[in-house]
Design a protein around this motif. Structure first.
Motif, PDB file in Angstrom:
ATOM      1  N   PRO A  67       2.900   4.344  -1.052  1.00  0.00           N
ATOM      2  CA  PRO A  67       2.528   5.748  -0.824  1.00  0.00           C
ATOM      3  C   PRO A  67       1.078   5.903  -0.370  1.00  0.00           C
ATOM      4  N   GLU A  68       0.822   6.958   0.383  1.00  0.00           N
ATOM      5  CA  GLU A  68      -0.418   7.079   1.144  1.00  0.00           C
ATOM      6  C   GLU A  68      -1.682   6.911   0.311  1.00  0.00           C
ATOM      7  N   GLU A  69      -1.805   7.603  -0.801  1.00  0.00           N
ATOM      8  CA  GLU A  69      -3.037   7.496  -1.580  1.00  0.00           C
ATOM      9  C   GLU A  69      -3.222   6.084  -2.137  1.00  0.00           C
ATOM     10  N   GLN A  70      -2.142   5.456  -2.543  1.00  0.00           N
ATOM     11  CA  GLN A  70      -2.239   4.065  -2.981  1.00  0.00           C
ATOM     12  C   GLN A  70      -2.594   3.158  -1.806  1.00  0.00           C
ATOM     13  N   PHE A  71      -2.029   3.478  -0.650  1.00  0.00           N
ATOM     14  CA  PHE A  71      -2.313   2.676   0.538  1.00  0.00           C
ATOM     15  C   PHE A  71      -3.800   2.721   0.876  1.00  0.00           C
ATOM     16  N   LEU A  72      -4.382   3.926   0.860  1.00  0.00           N
ATOM     17  CA  LEU A  72      -5.801   4.060   1.187  1.00  0.00           C
ATOM     18  C   LEU A  72      -6.683   3.386   0.140  1.00  0.00           C
TER      19      LEU A  72
END
Length: 245
Positions: A95-100
């Motif tokens: 998921p995006e926030e984890q990815f960033l």
């Protein structure tokens, strides 16, 4: 005006130099007079204070770097969090926030992408997204049998996956721009996107709208967003079928 001689010195008039700041002239040495020296009068203006030392360039660079680091940490925290990415992430991305939070922008996934579809993000209002990977289908599709990006990622931003599981890893979903699509906009026959769609997906079909006339339609639930149809679209510039997050 005669030059001033030290107390107790003897010199003839010929020894007095016509130049006021040089006394006596060298000829006096042969006459047994005192040795000569140069003596400049004090300047008529006050002595200038020493110039301030220029600021250390290294110190300026360090301060600018620290400022950038603080802003880089502050901007993402102050910005609005989003659960869905504004970019097309590689298959297997968390998921995006984890990815960033996990992606370090090393470029390992970019270097192993066989089609050149993965490109670094070079412009973003979120500083933590810079240099992270995005899929650009117009430059290249995500090959159905490729798992290289998951194997190259060491930070955990892209999970490892098996090729048989890849159809279930959604990158995005394809949408058709009916104003640009040749069958929709001009009634021309074009089935490039239909032929390009991998058979294991079957996400695009031709729908009859009149005898002998068909229009391509997308089944979103079957589309993994691989970008093959966008890459193959024959229109110049922006494709009539595009993958969106």
């Amino acid at each position: 005006m005669p030059a001033h001689l030290p107390h107790g010195s003897r010199a003839s008039a010929a020894c007095l130099s016509p130049v006021p700041w040089v006394w006596p002239v060298p000829g006096c040495l042969s006459q047994g007079a005192i040795s000569f020296q140069f003596a400049r009068p004090a300047p008529p203006w006050p002595a200038m204070p020493p110039q301030a030392q220029p600021a250390d360039a290294g110190r300026r660079v360090m301060l600018m770097s620290l400022t950038g680091l603080v802003l880089g940490c502050a901007v993402p925290l102050s910005g609005k969090r989003q659960s869905q990415s504004a970019w097309l992430r590689p298959p297997g991305a968390v998921p995006e926030e984890q990815f960033l939070a996990r992606c370090v922008g090393c470029g390992a996934c970019l270097s192993v992408c066989p089609t050149g579809a993965l490109q670094p993000i070079l412009s973003s209002s979120r500083l933590d997204a810079l240099f992270s990977p995005q899929l650009v289908p117009r430059l290249g599709p995500c090959a159905p049998d490729c798992t290289a990006c998951g194997g190259a990622c060491f930070s955990g931003a892209i999970a490892r996956f098996a090729v048989e599981h890849k159809p279930r890893l959604r990158i995005g979903v394809a949408v058709i721009d009916q104003a640009r699509c040749l069958p929709w906009a001009e009634g021309q026959r074009c089935v490039v996107c239909v032929d390009a769609c991998p058979p294991q997906c079957g996400a695009i079909q031709l729908r009859p709208i009149a005898p002998g006339q068909f229009r391509p339609v997308i089944e979103p639930s079957r589309c993994p967003g691989c970008g093959i149809r966008e890459y193959r679209c024959p229109l110049p510039g922006q494709a009539a079928i595009r993958v969106v997050p």
